[in-house]
Design a protein around this motif. Structure first.
Motif, PDB file in Angstrom:
ATOM      1  N   LYS A   1       0.830  -1.202   0.000  1.00 43.97           N
ATOM      2  CA  LYS A   1       0.000   0.000   0.000  1.00 43.97           C
ATOM      3  C   LYS A   1       0.871   1.262   0.000  1.00 43.97           C
ATOM      4  CE  LYS A   1      -3.864   2.101   2.386  1.00 43.97           C
ATOM      5  NZ  LYS A   1      -4.849   1.940   3.456  1.00 43.97           N
ATOM      6  N   ASN A   2       1.888   1.244   0.840  1.00 36.32           N
ATOM      7  CA  ASN A   2       2.731   2.443   0.950  1.00 36.32           C
ATOM      8  C   ASN A   2       3.973   2.378   0.060  1.00 36.32           C
ATOM      9  OD1 ASN A   2       1.172   3.875   2.950  1.00 36.32           O
ATOM     10  ND2 ASN A   2       1.695   2.159   4.287  1.00 36.32           N
ATOM     11  N   ARG A   3       4.151   1.264  -0.619  1.00 36.67           N
ATOM     12  CA  ARG A   3       5.230   1.077  -1.585  1.00 36.67           C
ATOM     13  C   ARG A   3       6.592   1.386  -0.970  1.00 36.67           C
ATOM     14  NH1 ARG A   3       1.249   3.635  -2.878  1.00 36.67           N
ATOM     15  NH2 ARG A   3       2.265   5.682  -2.958  1.00 36.67           N
ATOM     16  N   ARG A   4       6.856   0.762   0.175  1.00 31.42           N
ATOM     17  CA  ARG A   4       8.166   0.913   0.808  1.00 31.42           C
ATOM     18  C   ARG A   4       8.557  -0.407   1.463  1.00 31.42           C
ATOM     19  NH1 ARG A   4       5.566   4.906   5.242  1.00 31.42           N
ATOM     20  NH2 ARG A   4       4.558   3.309   6.487  1.00 31.42           N
ATOM     21  N   ILE A   5       9.870  -0.559   1.625  1.00 32.62           N
ATOM     22  CA  ILE A   5      10.362  -1.798   2.239  1.00 32.62           C
ATOM     23  C   ILE A   5      10.673  -1.501   3.709  1.00 32.62           C
ATOM     24  CG2 ILE A   5      12.206  -3.526   2.199  1.00 32.62           C
ATOM     25  CD1 ILE A   5      12.391  -2.903  -0.877  1.00 32.62           C
ATOM     26  N   VAL A   6      10.034  -2.272   4.564  1.00 35.05           N
ATOM     27  CA  VAL A   6      10.155  -2.062   6.018  1.00 35.05           C
ATOM     28  C   VAL A   6      11.162  -3.066   6.567  1.00 35.05           C
ATOM     29  CG1 VAL A   6       8.881  -2.224   8.196  1.00 35.05           C
ATOM     30  CG2 VAL A   6       7.804  -1.172   6.200  1.00 35.05           C
ATOM     31  N   ARG A   7      12.018  -2.556   7.481  1.00 41.60           N
ATOM     32  CA  ARG A   7      13.066  -3.391   8.063  1.00 41.60           C
ATOM     33  C   ARG A   7      12.657  -3.739   9.499  1.00 41.60           C
ATOM     34  NH1 ARG A   7      18.922  -1.614   6.338  1.00 41.60           N
ATOM     35  NH2 ARG A   7      20.000  -3.560   6.754  1.00 41.60           N
ATOM     36  N   LEU A   8      12.733  -5.011   9.839  1.00 38.30           N
ATOM     37  CA  LEU A   8      12.357  -5.451  11.193  1.00 38.30           C
ATOM     38  C   LEU A   8      13.503  -6.243  11.802  1.00 38.30           C
ATOM     39  CD1 LEU A   8       8.860  -6.810  10.117  1.00 38.30           C
ATOM     40  CD2 LEU A   8       9.208  -4.717  11.436  1.00 38.30           C
TER      41      LEU A   8
ATOM     42  N   LYS B   1      15.172  -9.183  14.264  1.00 39.82           N
ATOM     43  CA  LYS B   1      14.888 -10.621  14.324  1.00 39.82           C
ATOM     44  C   LYS B   1      13.645 -10.932  15.167  1.00 39.82           C
ATOM     45  CE  LYS B   1      17.680 -14.769  14.885  1.00 39.82           C
ATOM     46  NZ  LYS B   1      18.969 -15.287  15.311  1.00 39.82           N
ATOM     47  N   ASP B   2      13.448 -10.117  16.222  1.00 40.11           N
ATOM     48  CA  ASP B   2      12.300 -10.368  17.101  1.00 40.11           C
ATOM     49  C   ASP B   2      11.024  -9.675  16.610  1.00 40.11           C
ATOM     50  OD1 ASP B   2      12.833  -7.755  17.550  1.00 40.11           O
ATOM     51  OD2 ASP B   2      13.285  -7.937  19.700  1.00 40.11           O
ATOM     52  N   GLY B   3      11.113  -9.022  15.441  1.00 37.62           N
ATOM     53  CA  GLY B   3       9.924  -8.411  14.866  1.00 37.62           C
ATOM     54  C   GLY B   3       9.764  -6.938  15.165  1.00 37.62           C
ATOM     55  N   GLN B   4      10.699  -6.365  15.909  1.00 41.89           N
ATOM     56  CA  GLN B   4      10.610  -4.928  16.220  1.00 41.89           C
ATOM     57  C   GLN B   4      10.922  -4.097  14.984  1.00 41.89           C
ATOM     58  OE1 GLN B   4      13.231  -4.325  19.663  1.00 41.89           O
ATOM     59  NE2 GLN B   4      11.529  -3.155  20.509  1.00 41.89           N
ATOM     60  N   PHE B   5      10.183  -3.007  14.844  1.00 39.03           N
ATOM     61  CA  PHE B   5      10.399  -2.130  13.687  1.00 39.03           C
ATOM     62  C   PHE B   5      11.791  -1.492  13.778  1.00 39.03           C
ATOM     63  CE2 PHE B   5       9.984   2.207  11.825  1.00 39.03           C
ATOM     64  CZ  PHE B   5       9.763   1.824  10.510  1.00 39.03           C
ATOM     65  N   ALA B   6      12.554  -1.565  12.672  1.00 38.14           N
ATOM     66  CA  ALA B   6      13.913  -1.007  12.681  1.00 38.14           C
ATOM     67  C   ALA B   6      14.078   0.081  11.628  1.00 38.14           C
ATOM     68  CB  ALA B   6      14.922  -2.125  12.456  1.00 38.14           C
ATOM     69  N   GLY B   7      12.986   0.534  11.042  1.00 38.24           N
ATOM     70  CA  GLY B   7      13.066   1.625  10.057  1.00 38.24           C
ATOM     71  C   GLY B   7      12.703   1.143   8.656  1.00 38.24           C
ATOM     72  N   ASN B   8      12.565   2.142   7.792  1.00 40.29           N
ATOM     73  CA  ASN B   8      12.303   1.819   6.383  1.00 40.29           C
ATOM     74  C   ASN B   8      13.641   1.724   5.651  1.00 40.29           C
ATOM     75  OD1 ASN B   8       9.486   1.977   6.713  1.00 40.29           O
ATOM     76  ND2 ASN B   8       9.582   4.204   6.516  1.00 40.29           N
ATOM     77  N   LEU B   9      13.656   0.923   4.615  1.00 40.37           N
ATOM     78  CA  LEU B   9      14.860   0.826   3.799  1.00 40.37           C
ATOM     79  C   LEU B   9      14.980   2.128   3.015  1.00 40.37           C
ATOM     80  CD1 LEU B   9      17.083  -1.277   3.001  1.00 40.37           C
ATOM     81  CD2 LEU B   9      15.688  -1.768   1.003  1.00 40.37           C
ATOM     82  N   ASP B  10      16.080   2.848   3.242  1.00 43.13           N
ATOM     83  CA  ASP B  10      16.181   4.207   2.701  1.00 43.13           C
ATOM     84  C   ASP B  10      16.552   4.270   1.225  1.00 43.13           C
ATOM     85  OD1 ASP B  10      15.417   5.484   4.914  1.00 43.13           O
ATOM     86  OD2 ASP B  10      17.430   5.801   5.711  1.00 43.13           O
ATOM     87  N   LEU B  11      17.176   3.266   0.701  1.00 46.13           N
ATOM     88  CA  LEU B  11      17.698   3.273  -0.679  1.00 46.13           C
ATOM     89  C   LEU B  11      18.601   4.488  -0.857  1.00 46.13           C
ATOM     90  CD1 LEU B  11      14.178   2.475  -1.435  1.00 46.13           C
ATOM     91  CD2 LEU B  11      15.720   1.223  -2.877  1.00 46.13           C
ATOM     92  N   LYS B  12      19.630   4.551  -0.034  1.00 41.04           N
ATOM     93  CA  LYS B  12      20.508   5.732  -0.011  1.00 41.04           C
ATOM     94  C   LYS B  12      21.387   5.817  -1.260  1.00 41.04           C
ATOM     95  CE  LYS B  12      21.793   4.367   4.039  1.00 41.04           C
ATOM     96  NZ  LYS B  12      21.893   3.899   5.348  1.00 41.04           N
ATOM     97  N   GLY B  13      21.416   7.000  -1.855  1.00 39.53           N
ATOM     98  CA  GLY B  13      22.329   7.272  -2.977  1.00 39.53           C
ATOM     99  C   GLY B  13      21.856   6.767  -4.318  1.00 39.53           C
ATOM    100  N   VAL B  14      20.594   6.369  -4.393  1.00 33.98           N
ATOM    101  CA  VAL B  14      20.085   5.853  -5.677  1.00 33.98           C
ATOM    102  C   VAL B  14      19.919   7.013  -6.657  1.00 33.98           C
ATOM    103  CG1 VAL B  14      18.152   4.698  -6.815  1.00 33.98           C
ATOM    104  CG2 VAL B  14      18.900   3.939  -4.558  1.00 33.98           C
ATOM    105  N   PRO B  15      20.498   6.916  -7.865  1.00 33.38           N
ATOM    106  CA  PRO B  15      20.327   8.019  -8.831  1.00 33.38           C
ATOM    107  C   PRO B  15      18.873   8.148  -9.253  1.00 33.38           C
ATOM    108  CG  PRO B  15      21.506   6.161  -9.833  1.00 33.38           C
ATOM    109  CD  PRO B  15      21.322   5.823  -8.393  1.00 33.38           C
ATOM    110  N   PRO B  16      18.358   9.381  -9.297  1.00 34.69           N
ATOM    111  CA  PRO B  16      16.936   9.565  -9.633  1.00 34.69           C
ATOM    112  C   PRO B  16      16.735   9.492 -11.153  1.00 34.69           C
ATOM    113  CG  PRO B  16      17.936  11.669  -9.091  1.00 34.69           C
ATOM    114  CD  PRO B  16      19.028  10.658  -9.014  1.00 34.69           C
ATOM    115  N   ASP B  17      16.451   8.331 -11.662  1.00 34.85           N
ATOM    116  CA  ASP B  17      16.326   8.147 -13.108  1.00 34.85           C
ATOM    117  C   ASP B  17      15.130   8.889 -13.692  1.00 34.85           C
ATOM    118  OD1 ASP B  17      18.544   6.615 -13.357  1.00 34.85           O
ATOM    119  OD2 ASP B  17      17.554   5.088 -14.587  1.00 34.85           O
ATOM    120  N   THR B  18      13.996   8.727 -13.090  1.00 33.32           N
ATOM    121  CA  THR B  18      12.778   9.369 -13.609  1.00 33.32           C
ATOM    122  C   THR B  18      12.146  10.183 -12.489  1.00 33.32           C
ATOM    123  OG1 THR B  18      12.523   7.225 -14.687  1.00 33.32           O
ATOM    124  CG2 THR B  18      10.833   8.855 -15.142  1.00 33.32           C
ATOM    125  N   GLY B  19      12.930  11.021 -11.849  1.00 39.41           N
ATOM    126  CA  GLY B  19      12.427  11.758 -10.697  1.00 39.41           C
ATOM    127  C   GLY B  19      12.758  10.993  -9.429  1.00 39.41           C
ATOM    128  N   ALA B  20      12.240  11.500  -8.337  1.00 41.20           N
ATOM    129  CA  ALA B  20      12.608  10.941  -7.044  1.00 41.20           C
ATOM    130  C   ALA B  20      11.795   9.693  -6.687  1.00 41.20           C
ATOM    131  CB  ALA B  20      12.410  11.999  -5.975  1.00 41.20           C
TER     132      ALA B  20
END
Lengths: 300, 424
Positions: free
Chosen positions: A108-115, A117-136
């Motif tokens: 739904k939110n089109r993002r990859i969530v990082r958890l 091992k015990d299932g605790q939320f650890a942040g979204n995958l930032d995709l750092k440094g990805v070149p913006p091919d067709t915009g952001a």
């Protein structure tokens, strides 16, 4: 004469060897067990993702907006825990890395969530440094994690596969080929080759490790499948494709050749109704998210 | 015995004479008497003389060579034809089809030449049964009616379909076009002319596909635009989506995929993205353009074609199956996919437009009045503890080879899938 006989036997052995080794290695898809509910008895609802290791199975129970963890034993699975975090509303794909960290794609939110091992939320995958091919904008339709924990993201918006290191830093990207229908999933094998499945044209594309573009691995496989939506590999030379509309699993060689069709459409155990995802562990178990049957089936 | 050289020349001349005579006899393969060619046939086929009064007579007929196509004694084919009707014409007309055609007219490729031509004589050039576009409209009826009805007509169409199309096959382009688009169009429409450029807001049009916006068969819109025109396009606000005409990349879009359309259609896109299940092509690099034409279309909602074509571009397996199954579901057959599905997104699987399959079916089928089988949330499916019995437990919405779109060949087989105690 004995030399001729020897040559004949050697030739026959060479001719039969690949078939024999394929039969030995490929999963036969005999039903082992089906998972219908968690420990509390709450039934699965439209599960669309599965991730596995030799002793763990994680199910994206999409319709219930949660992940379920199971322990995998020889011929059975045992419920371990439910993971339900507010940051993950609609899990459609799930992966686990060698450290036991869980990654889930929120459709739904089109993002990859990082958890953790015990299932605790650890942040979204930032995709750092990805070149913006067709915009952001980046639209991950699917993703996979290789044995070195690198993350491969299928970005359908810019038409590319983005490769990230385990921390989520950009490593490289492979553009989609010029002509294709629609890519629903990707797979990465032990040798680092990346495979794409084209749902509209029933074609497989591949890019060898470090390759800069994708090439067709096969012609259209419409003859063998209807609408493939998931691809995975067992690292033993077989590609497995889930034929969503055909209710089957299609086996392909690494050269794209058709090797067989397993299961079939239906409700009884052993049959599939819109299978959405497939995971294979090194113990030879195949876990299938049998979406419209509201269950996960384990085969071997 | 030795041959004397002075005998050799007369001997060879004799051989040639004899050979020539036998060839003369073989000219008519039926050994017809002199003067007994086609005119003999008219002794019985007397109505044929009237046909021959037509201005265009097929040359073998003109030379009375009836046996060129017919066998006067016996034949394996209808009308005493000497070969299969599908093959007989191409025995002489060998160049009707190019070597590597890009497109072929099915009727011609199937060898049904007589659907358009009279093999003996006709009032129209090339022995055509009817003149101009009238003949084409016999099959392409809807298009013919549309061409006749539109307000703004395209002059070449008025003169006849063959101005742009080759009626047999084309080696140059699809749809039997004599050249590709825009190559065909710019033969008449000079893209360098000031007026042309002004009409196109000074954007470079030479390499673009004219038929993306213009209906070559005529239209009710000025400029032969398709009947439904996108507002910014109608208002000549090209730079709302494209870079300006003086830019080095004038046709480049200002944003990619759905982000471009979001500028105006933000409410619709926000509503779409708020649902749990997305139709993923909406979010790929082509975005909305996967299904919609951004300029003009003859379809409702600016769809890029009839809905079966649009959906069938990806869901070809589903569309192809529809063609072959015995028992078809009328809404599916009619191409009203949206009777059950939502095109952009949904909270239901398969992008269904209601949470319950039973409710969707109930829109047309008043099942409660004529179904006796229990269905709904309370009816557990004995085959699977996580399923309840719905219409789809027994029927397949897109059709099957069994009656009433049942999933099994017979009703008994279907029922005993659950009611195993009755299985024999």
């Amino acid at each position: 004469m004995p030399i001729k006989l020897l040559y004949t036997l050697l030739f026959m052995l060479m001719a039969l060897a690949p078939a024999a080794s394929f039969a030995e290695q490929a999963i036969l898809f005999q039903p082992v067990v089906s998972i219908y509910a968690d420990a509390e008895g709450q039934g699965l609802l439209n599960p669309e993702g599965v991730a596995c290791s030799d002793n763990t199975l994680i199910i994206a129970d999409t319709g219930n907006n949660r992940l379920l963890q199971y322990m995998v034993k020889v011929d059975t699975v045992e419920f371990a825990s439910q993971i339900k975090v507010s940051q993950l509303t609609n899990p459609i794909r799930v992966q686990v890395n060698s450290q036991g960290e869980i990654f889930a794609l929120d459709g739904k939110n089109r993002r990859i969530v990082r958890l953790k091992k015990d299932g605790q939320f650890a942040g979204n995958l930032d995709l750092k440094g990805v070149p913006p091919d067709t915009g952001a904008t980046i639209v991950p339709r699917s993703f996979k994690i290789d044995q070195e924990d690198n993350i491969f993201v299928l970005d359908i918006f810019s038409g590319r596969v983005i490769v990230l290191n385990p921390q989520g830093d950009y490593l490289r990207q492979i553009p989609f080929p010029k002509e294709f229908g629609f890519f629903s999933d990707l797979a990465v094998d032990r040798g680092g080759s990346v495979y794409l499945i084209d749902s509209a044209n029933s074609m497989v594309y591949s890019a060898a490790k470090e390759a800069t573009d994708f090439l067709p691995l096969s012609k259209s496989l419409k003859e063998y499948m209807n609408f493939p939506t998931c691809i995975t590999t067992d690292n033993r030379g077989v590609l497995y494709v889930t034929d969503q509309n055909g209710g089957s699993i299609i086996l392909l060689g690494l050269d794209g050749s058709f090797r067989g069709r397993k299961a079939g459409f239906g409700w009884n155990e052993g049959l599939l109704n819109y299978p959405a995802a497939l995971c294979i562990n090194s113990a030879g178990h195949a876990f299938v998210a049998d979406r419209d049957n509201n269950r996960v089936q384990v085969f071997r | 015995m030795r041959w004397r050289p002075d005998f050799i020349i007369p001997f060879l001349a004799l051989i040639l004479c004899l050979g020539g005579q036998s060839l003369t006899h073989a000219e008519g393969k039926f050994n017809l008497k002199p003067g007994a060619k086609g005119k003999n046939c008219l002794n019985c086929h007397d109505g044929f003389e009237e046909i021959l009064k037509n201005p265009f007579v097929h040359s073998p007929v003109k030379s009375w060579d009836c046996v060129g196509c017919h066998n006067p004694h016996a034949a394996s084919h209808d009308k005493f034809l000497d070969a299969d009707p599908k093959d007989i014409c191409v025995r002489c007309h060998t160049k009707v089809f190019p070597d590597n055609p890009v497109s072929t007219h099915k009727v011609a490729a199937d060898g049904n030449c007589v659907n358009c031509h009279d093999p003996h004589a006709a009032k129209f050039k090339f022995n055509l049964l009817k003149g101009g576009s009238e003949l084409c409209s016999e099959c392409h009826k809807a298009l013919g009616e549309r061409i006749a009805a539109v307000q703004f007509k395209h002059a070449p169409v008025e003169k006849g379909c063959v101005n742009c199309h080759d009626p047999h096959a084309s080696a140059a382009a699809g749809k039997l076009l004599k050249d590709n688009v825009p190559g065909l169009c710019i033969k008449c429409h000079d893209t360098e002319k000031i007026n042309f450029q002004k009409k196109h807001m000074n954007y470079p049009m030479a390499g673009t596909r004219c038929t993306a916006c213009h209906n070559p068969h005529g239209s009710n819109q000025r400029g032969l635009l398709y009947d439904k025109v996108h507002n910014p396009f109608a208002n000549r606000k090209c730079n709302q989506c494209h870079e300006g005409p003086s830019s080095p990349t004038p046709l480049k879009l200002k944003a990619g995929g759905f982000e471009l359309c979001r500028g105006c259609h933000s409410n619709m896109i926000n509503e779409t993205l708020a649902q749990n299940r997305l139709h993923w092509p909406l979010l790929d690099r082509n975005g909305c353009l996967n299904c919609h034409n951004p300029h003009a279309s003859d379809q409702k909602g600016l769809l890029a074609g009839p809905i079966m074509d649009v959906c069938g571009k990806c869901h070809v397996d589903t569309i192809n199956k529809l063609k072959t199954v015995k028992s078809k579901h009328p809404p599916v057959e009619e191409g009203t996919c949206m009777a059950c599905h939502l095109a952009h997104s949904s909270n239901q699987g398969l992008l269904l437009n209601k949470p319950s399959v039973i409710d969707i079916c109930g829109e047309c089928h008043d099942w409660q009045k004529h179904s006796t089988h229990v269905i709904g949330d309370e009816a557990k499916d004995p085959r699977n503890p996580n399923l309840t019995v719905t219409c789809q437990s027994c029927h397949r919405a897109h059709g099957t080879d069994a009656d009433k779109m049942l999933l099994s060949p017979t009703q008994t087989e279907m029922c005993t899938k659950c009611h195993k105690e009755f299985k024999r």
